[in-house]
Design an enzyme around this catalytic site. Structure first.
Site, mmCIF file in Angstrom:
data_model
loop_
_atom_site.group_PDB
_atom_site.id
_atom_site.type_symbol
_atom_site.label_atom_id
_atom_site.label_comp_id
_atom_site.label_asym_id
_atom_site.label_seq_id
_atom_site.Cartn_x
_atom_site.Cartn_y
_atom_site.Cartn_z
ATOM 1 N N ASP A 1 -3.114 -10.351 -2.672
ATOM 2 C CA ASP A 1 -3.201 -9.585 -1.433
ATOM 3 C C ASP A 1 -3.306 -8.093 -1.709
ATOM 4 O O ASP A 1 -2.325 -7.449 -2.082
ATOM 5 C CB ASP A 1 -1.966 -9.881 -0.580
ATOM 6 C CG ASP A 1 -1.983 -9.181 0.759
ATOM 7 O OD1 ASP A 1 -3.066 -8.722 1.177
ATOM 8 O OD2 ASP A 1 -0.926 -9.087 1.400
ATOM 9 N N ASP B 1 -8.943 -5.396 2.616
ATOM 10 C CA ASP B 1 -7.787 -6.281 2.507
ATOM 11 C C ASP B 1 -8.244 -7.685 2.140
ATOM 12 O O ASP B 1 -8.857 -8.376 2.952
ATOM 13 C CB ASP B 1 -7.032 -6.286 3.836
ATOM 14 C CG ASP B 1 -5.702 -7.027 3.762
ATOM 15 O OD1 ASP B 1 -5.424 -7.645 2.711
ATOM 16 O OD2 ASP B 1 -4.954 -6.992 4.740
#
Length: 430
Positions: A104, A310
């Protein structure tokens, strides 16, 4: 260090607050030679994946066997993806225990579920038991590392954290130091002592293949920053394959020296620092739908660092006004009639089609660099078969370039030069 536990919200969808403290973590690396390494991403339903189940749903995105434009001598190891998240395989503790955590780029804490687990979600892999590891050590309240997060001190002088995400997921446990090892596809071992969260109470949207999160953001608490000292540089790159690619094709993410994006076609845009530098912000001036240019803001004014990249967010998230203008223009440039009044599809823009649409190219106009997106980057089949839906949503906060839009691009993050570089790449090729 806070006197009571506070939730700091980072997100697989978007960061809505940031950690404001910094610290340095000592690292011990073996076999890295201050070079780089590449972790391989294998889709969860791949035949190569442990606990393979042929009936498991196919994954949304993953990485190639060799990253084009990345130094071929960069060591490599395994990571895999599941349902739009990219699961990074590494071993933790002594003796080592394999864990599969979400890779992430939108968060800065690495953690995994740990025994004893007071309130944990279920997953199919054995849970990490710190009591069985000879290299596990919890961090005291007086340590610099404990001051890097909002934490509280327990009666036993341990550093307890709570870390939250904007989708409602949270992890609570103790900060600790532990040996993390990654084994490359060449057999090379890369190890480091890092600070991570041993989560004893974790809730939210996690599924049974996700054991936690590897925070790849730019903050000093992140996996990327902590591994930087071991690898000689704070750099990494990845290449995401588009939705629907054969799940048995493995994927990779490269770290350290040798992970730089190079060769013909590379373009770059500045990374903008905000807060603790967790998120990778860049400046998006506008989006073109075919030849129709849409300014990011209707006034024409552009704020520096208005969007972030992201890997933990599948769709693209943009302000409502831009979303409405973009959706209207997409409708104009697609000859098919959109689906209406289908409760299973909701309000998203969808078309009935057996294959992806012959739609316009979307061009993201960053500061000094353009990224061209084909329909496979922004039209994704929903759970209901026979349809394709626009994977762009309106969002009130910062814009977010999710992993659908990033597919078929080799993207490199250089935190030393504060530059983001990328080039179009067929991420399904070895």
């Amino acid at each position: 260090m806070a006197s009571s536990t506070a939730i700091i919200f980072h997100s697989r969808f978007i960061i809505i607050a940031s950690i404001l403290c910094n610290y340095l973590v000592g690292l011990l690396a073996t076999g890295s030679g201050n070079g780089g390494f590449t972790v391989e991403l294998i889709r969860r339903d791949s035949l190569e994946a442990p606990f393979h189940n042929a009936n498991t749903k196919r994954l949304d995105t993953f990485f190639p066997r060799r990253l084009k434009g990345v130094n071929s001598k960069t060591p490599q190891t395994i990571v895999k993806a599941y349902k739009g998240q990219h699961l990074m395989k590494l071993s933790i503790g002594t003796p080592p225990v394999d864990i599969y955590n979400i890779a992430d780029t939108g968060s800065g804490l690495s953690w995994t579920q740990c025994l004893p687990c007071k309130g944990c979600y279920k997953h199919i892999y054995p849970m990490f038991n710190p009591r069985k590891s000879s290299t596990y050590s919890e961090i005291s309240c007086q340590s610099d590392q404990c001051h890097a997060l909002d934490t509280k001190c327990t009666p036993k002088n341990l550093c307890e954290y709570v870390y939250g995400y904007a989708d409602g997921s949270t992890t609570q446990g103790f900060l600790a130091k532990e040996t993390v090892t990654m084994t490359s596809t060449t057999g090379e071992k890369v190890s480091a002592n890092i600070v991570f969260g041993c989560g004893h109470n974790n809730t939210g949207t996690f599924n049974d293949h996700e054991m936690g999160i590897i925070g790849l953001g730019g903050s000093v608490t992140s996996f990327t920053s902590q591994m930087g000292a071991a690898l000689g540089s704070r750099k990494f790159s990845h290449c995401l394959s588009p939705f629907g690619t054969d799940p048995n094709i493995p994927s990779k993410i490269s770290f350290g020296s040798g992970s730089e994006v190079s060769g013909n076609g590379v373009v770059s845009t500045p990374l903008i620092q905000r807060g603790d530098r967790t998120a990778y912000f860049v400046t998006l001036k506008g989006i073109s739908v075919g030849d129709k240019y849409l300014s990011y803001d209707p006034s024409g004014a552009v704020s520096e660092g208005n969007v972030l990249l992201d890997s933990g967010t599948p769709p693209m998230l943009i302000p409502e006004d831009l979303h409405n203008r973009l959706e209207a223009e997409v409708k104009k440039q697609i000859s098919l009639a959109p689906v209406v009044d289908d409760p299973e599809l909701g309000t998203q823009l969808c078309y009935k089609s057996a294959k992806n649409l012959d739609g316009p190219i979307l061009t993201l106009h960053f500061e000094g660099a353009d990224m061209k997106l084909s329909p496979s980057n922004f039209f994704i089949p929903p759970p209901k078969p026979g349809f394709f839906c626009l994977a762009v949503q309106n969002w009130p906060g910062f814009g977010t370039i999710g992993n659908f839009a990033q597919s078929n691009y080799l993207i490199g993050y250089d935190m030393e030069k504060m530059m983001l570089s990328f080039k179009q790449t067929d991420c399904t090729k070895n």
